[in-house]
Motif scaffolding. Structure first.
Motif, PDB file in Angstrom:
ATOM      1  N   ALA A 252       2.099   6.502 -10.231  1.00  0.00           N
ATOM      2  CA  ALA A 252       0.952   5.925  -9.850  1.00  0.00           C
ATOM      3  C   ALA A 252       0.919   4.869 -10.758  1.00  0.00           C
ATOM      4  O   ALA A 252       0.291   3.815 -10.573  1.00  0.00           O
ATOM      5  N   ARG A 253       1.100   5.284 -12.075  1.00  0.00           N
ATOM      6  CA  ARG A 253       0.986   4.221 -12.924  1.00  0.00           C
ATOM      7  C   ARG A 253       1.945   2.991 -12.882  1.00  0.00           C
ATOM      8  O   ARG A 253       1.277   1.891 -13.084  1.00  0.00           O
TER       9      ARG A 253
ATOM     10  N   ARG B 246       1.067  -1.241  -0.092  1.00  0.00           N
ATOM     11  CA  ARG B 246      -0.181  -0.057  -0.095  1.00  0.00           C
ATOM     12  C   ARG B 246       0.982   1.132   0.126  1.00  0.00           C
ATOM     13  O   ARG B 246       1.580   1.324   0.873  1.00  0.00           O
ATOM     14  N   VAL B 247       0.789   1.799  -1.154  1.00  0.00           N
ATOM     15  CA  VAL B 247       1.851   3.221  -1.205  1.00  0.00           C
ATOM     16  C   VAL B 247       1.082   4.540  -1.407  1.00  0.00           C
ATOM     17  O   VAL B 247       0.084   4.482  -2.171  1.00  0.00           O
ATOM     18  N   ALA B 248       1.485   5.458  -0.640  1.00  0.00           N
ATOM     19  CA  ALA B 248       1.002   6.828  -0.687  1.00  0.00           C
ATOM     20  C   ALA B 248       1.917   7.586  -1.791  1.00  0.00           C
ATOM     21  O   ALA B 248       3.154   7.599  -1.629  1.00  0.00           O
ATOM     22  N   VAL B 249       1.389   8.135  -2.820  1.00  0.00           N
ATOM     23  CA  VAL B 249       1.938   8.974  -3.777  1.00  0.00           C
ATOM     24  C   VAL B 249       1.498  10.235  -3.404  1.00  0.00           C
ATOM     25  O   VAL B 249       0.537  10.797  -3.460  1.00  0.00           O
ATOM     26  N   ILE B 250       2.814  11.197  -3.006  1.00  0.00           N
ATOM     27  CA  ILE B 250       2.518  12.745  -2.507  1.00  0.00           C
ATOM     28  C   ILE B 250       2.674  13.572  -3.979  1.00  0.00           C
ATOM     29  O   ILE B 250       3.672  13.765  -4.405  1.00  0.00           O
ATOM     30  N   GLY B 251       1.671  14.368  -4.387  1.00  0.00           N
ATOM     31  CA  GLY B 251       1.715  14.997  -5.756  1.00  0.00           C
ATOM     32  C   GLY B 251       1.079  14.280  -6.846  1.00  0.00           C
ATOM     33  O   GLY B 251       1.278  13.080  -7.171  1.00  0.00           O
ATOM     34  N   ALA B 252       0.157  15.132  -7.668  1.00  0.00           N
ATOM     35  CA  ALA B 252      -0.311  14.575  -8.642  1.00  0.00           C
ATOM     36  C   ALA B 252      -0.054  15.592 -10.016  1.00  0.00           C
ATOM     37  O   ALA B 252      -0.911  15.614 -11.141  1.00  0.00           O
ATOM     38  N   GLY B 253       1.254  15.815 -10.024  1.00  0.00           N
ATOM     39  CA  GLY B 253       1.974  16.274 -11.321  1.00  0.00           C
ATOM     40  C   GLY B 253       2.445  15.220 -12.114  1.00  0.00           C
ATOM     41  O   GLY B 253       2.095  13.939 -12.100  1.00  0.00           O
TER      42      GLY B 253
ATOM     43  N   HIS C 275       0.753  -2.663  -6.820  1.00  0.00           N
ATOM     44  CA  HIS C 275       0.558  -2.226  -5.593  1.00  0.00           C
ATOM     45  C   HIS C 275      -0.807  -1.337  -5.410  1.00  0.00           C
ATOM     46  O   HIS C 275      -1.270  -0.914  -6.576  1.00  0.00           O
ATOM     47  N   GLN C 276      -1.229  -1.272  -4.437  1.00  0.00           N
ATOM     48  CA  GLN C 276      -2.486  -0.335  -4.157  1.00  0.00           C
ATOM     49  C   GLN C 276      -2.112   1.110  -3.708  1.00  0.00           C
ATOM     50  O   GLN C 276      -1.154   1.356  -2.901  1.00  0.00           O
ATOM     51  N   VAL C 277      -2.365   1.864  -4.580  1.00  0.00           N
ATOM     52  CA  VAL C 277      -1.775   3.433  -4.631  1.00  0.00           C
ATOM     53  C   VAL C 277      -2.695   4.431  -4.160  1.00  0.00           C
ATOM     54  O   VAL C 277      -4.032   4.244  -4.864  1.00  0.00           O
ATOM     55  N   VAL C 278      -2.477   5.353  -3.638  1.00  0.00           N
ATOM     56  CA  VAL C 278      -3.116   6.373  -3.061  1.00  0.00           C
ATOM     57  C   VAL C 278      -2.562   7.645  -3.389  1.00  0.00           C
ATOM     58  O   VAL C 278      -1.318   7.940  -3.018  1.00  0.00           O
ATOM     59  N   VAL C 279      -3.174   8.689  -4.211  1.00  0.00           N
ATOM     60  CA  VAL C 279      -2.258   9.753  -4.892  1.00  0.00           C
ATOM     61  C   VAL C 279      -2.885  11.030  -3.958  1.00  0.00           C
ATOM     62  O   VAL C 279      -4.235  11.015  -4.005  1.00  0.00           O
TER      63      VAL C 279
ATOM     64  N   GLY D 231      -6.496   5.297 -16.212  1.00  0.00           N
ATOM     65  CA  GLY D 231      -7.214   5.399 -15.156  1.00  0.00           C
ATOM     66  C   GLY D 231      -6.875   5.935 -13.933  1.00  0.00           C
ATOM     67  O   GLY D 231      -6.944   5.402 -12.756  1.00  0.00           O
ATOM     68  N   ILE D 232      -5.949   6.805 -13.836  1.00  0.00           N
ATOM     69  CA  ILE D 232      -5.034   7.363 -12.759  1.00  0.00           C
ATOM     70  C   ILE D 232      -6.048   8.266 -11.785  1.00  0.00           C
ATOM     71  O   ILE D 232      -5.935   8.062 -10.521  1.00  0.00           O
ATOM     72  N   CYS D 233      -7.134   8.931 -12.481  1.00  0.00           N
ATOM     73  CA  CYS D 233      -7.736  10.010 -11.578  1.00  0.00           C
ATOM     74  C   CYS D 233      -8.450   9.310 -10.512  1.00  0.00           C
ATOM     75  O   CYS D 233      -8.748   9.856  -9.311  1.00  0.00           O
ATOM     76  N   LYS D 234      -8.788   7.981 -10.756  1.00  0.00           N
ATOM     77  CA  LYS D 234      -9.456   7.270  -9.607  1.00  0.00           C
ATOM     78  C   LYS D 234      -8.745   6.863  -8.446  1.00  0.00           C
ATOM     79  O   LYS D 234      -9.428   6.707  -7.292  1.00  0.00           O
ATOM     80  N   LEU D 235      -7.671   7.209  -8.592  1.00  0.00           N
ATOM     81  CA  LEU D 235      -6.535   6.871  -7.368  1.00  0.00           C
ATOM     82  C   LEU D 235      -6.222   8.161  -6.671  1.00  0.00           C
ATOM     83  O   LEU D 235      -5.527   8.140  -5.586  1.00  0.00           O
ATOM     84  N   VAL D 236      -6.720   9.334  -7.307  1.00  0.00           N
ATOM     85  CA  VAL D 236      -6.305  10.487  -6.472  1.00  0.00           C
ATOM     86  C   VAL D 236      -7.269  11.229  -5.344  1.00  0.00           C
ATOM     87  O   VAL D 236      -8.452  10.982  -5.766  1.00  0.00           O
ATOM     88  N   ARG D 237      -6.863  11.597  -4.454  1.00  0.00           N
ATOM     89  CA  ARG D 237      -7.656  12.188  -3.509  1.00  0.00           C
ATOM     90  C   ARG D 237      -7.458  13.783  -3.694  1.00  0.00           C
ATOM     91  O   ARG D 237      -6.406  14.377  -3.282  1.00  0.00           O
TER      92      ARG D 237
END
Length: 447
Positions: A20-21, A6-13, A28-32, A118-124
């Protein structure tokens, strides 16, 4: 045996989306986490500027973007795109088919990329990370401020920092200057400088672009740069109101600037085109990772801090590079390490490698703030990453095109984006792209 983390990615630039991709592809399970309401990071243009145009006031209003209105890329689109998702011209309203497109087109490319995978669904969205630190061995606590202002937290196996390095201004120290000062982070267009005597510090990417925009607007332009040029690199753009100087020696209370060559100028404004600081205010490592004169370290190959690997990593720190391709290779490496597909060296071996790297920089006379500047070392770095990840090597046409673009920019600053002479390399690029795209691009790629 491969593992899913389970991985946190900080930043959606760009770096965050690409990471994330790659992480998702590895299973991996990704949250951006993204503090703004859209993807794109620094490529999201805002006409607003900060309340402190120099960027020193810690309580100033913060604007993430550093884009000026007219900005176009300074490397061609063939180099910019992710290797298996080429940045080719696309049909559609408001698309920019130019080889060196506007910032709007880069943002559209990132949106295309995010939609394709399909990355936007991973983004908070509207979720700002305020703390990231190790909770206990193998667990990372990420605290974040939600849109309603509440602070919540989540636990992850790993954190990947992808916040970029183009939002915290790095300025030249000029004590005693009574006049106006602005950092290029807060430059949007030349109009505020109309009729003024401008001292512009720095002549790299932003300095070169902005100086060209000020010609014909500012009364005088005095460019201070360490290489102490005596004339513009583009011979055809020599204008009587543009002068080159070595760096500033001192300033006076009456608003005059004294350069190291003895020249004295009565200036209205000093414009700092002096780059940016790496800044991770949310990150808590108990001093394991520090930023010292813009050196983020210790980091093994600009990515992993040996003492905290693989739980903490950074994507996108190197500069003077082709960023999206490097982000792809770095995040592929991180994904493989986290899944146990790729083994890291021991902590001791990584630290020894970092020490040797720092010693090499020192022997070459390179200051700490250039630790992450790759430039001509980029192909070797990419090839190391590619070999480590089991990816194809960095293509020769990419290496040659990067050099050709750099040379063309140096001798043709005003028009290099629209006048080039590397058609054979463009042809090789589109031959490569044909593996990944069915777009009808053969008629467009030389426009």
């Amino acid at each position: 045996m491969q593992h899913s983390r389970r991985v946190a990615v900080i930043g959606a630039g760009g770096a965050g989306l690409i990471s994330a991709r790659e992480l998702s592809r590895e299973g991996h399970q990704v949250v951006v986490f993204e503090r703004n309401n859209q993807i794109g990071g620094v490529w999201v243009y805002s006409p607003e500027i900060e309340s402190d145009p120099l960027g020193l006031d810690p309580n100033r209003t913060r604007i993430h973007s550093s884009l000026y209105k007219s900005l176009r890329t300074n490397i061609p689109r063939e180099l910019m795109g992710v290797r298996d998702f080429p940045f080719v011209p696309r049909e559609g309203e408001d698309r920019d088919p130019r080889r060196f497109p506007s910032h709007k087109e880069v943002l559209k490319y990132l949106e295309d990329f995010a939609n394709e995978f399909g990355i936007c669904k991973l983004v908070r969205f509207r979720t700002e990370v305020v703390f990231a630190g190790m909770e206990k061995l193998g667990e990372w606590r990420v605290e974040f401020r939600c849109e309603n202002g509440d602070v919540d937290y989540d636990i992850f196996d790993a954190v990947v920092v992808c916040v970029g390095n183009f939002s915290q201004p790095r300025i030249a120290e000029i004590p005693g200057w009574p006049g106006e000062q602005v950092h290029s982070h807060n430059y949007r267009d030349p109009e505020p400088f109309r009729g003024k005597v401008v001292v512009l510090i720095g002549y790299a990417s932003s300095g070169g672009d902005i100086s060209q925009e000020l010609i014909g607007v500012a009364k005088e332009i005095h460019i201070a740069c360490r290489s102490a040029k005596t004339e513009p690199l583009d011979e055809e753009s020599i204008i009587s109101n543009v002068s080159f100087h070595p760096m500033i020696e001192s300033v006076r209370k009456d608003g005059t600037v004294v350069f190291q060559d003895g020249c004295i100028v009565s200036a209205d404004v000093i414009l700092h085109c002096t780059g940016y600081k790496y800044n991770f205010p949310f990150l808590e490592t108990n001093g394991t990772v520090t930023v010292d004169d813009n050196r983020v370290g210790p980091l093994f190959k600009h990515v992993f801090p040996p003492a905290l690997a693989p739980g903490l990593s950074f994507v996108g720190l190197p500069f003077k590079v082709v960023p999206f391709v490097i982000s792809q290779l770095q995040s592929n490496w991180i994904a493989g390490v986290l899944s146990n597909r790729i083994a890291l060296p021991s902590k001791e071996e990584m630290l020894a490698d970092v020490k040797a790297f720092y010693e090499e920089l020192e022997a070459l006379g390179k200051p700490k703030h250039r630790t992450h500047k790759l430039g001509g070392y980029m192909p070797a770095y990419c090839n190391w990453l590619a070999a480590t990840c089991g990816c194809p090597p960095y293509e020769e046409w990419r290496k040659e095109m990067f050099v050709a673009t750099d040379v063309n920019r140096m001798v043709n600053l005003e028009s290099y984006r629209d006048d080039w002479h590397d058609d054979e390399l463009i042809h090789q690029a589109y031959e490569e792209f044909s593996k990944y795209t069915t777009n009808e691009i053969s008629q467009n790629h030389s426009n």
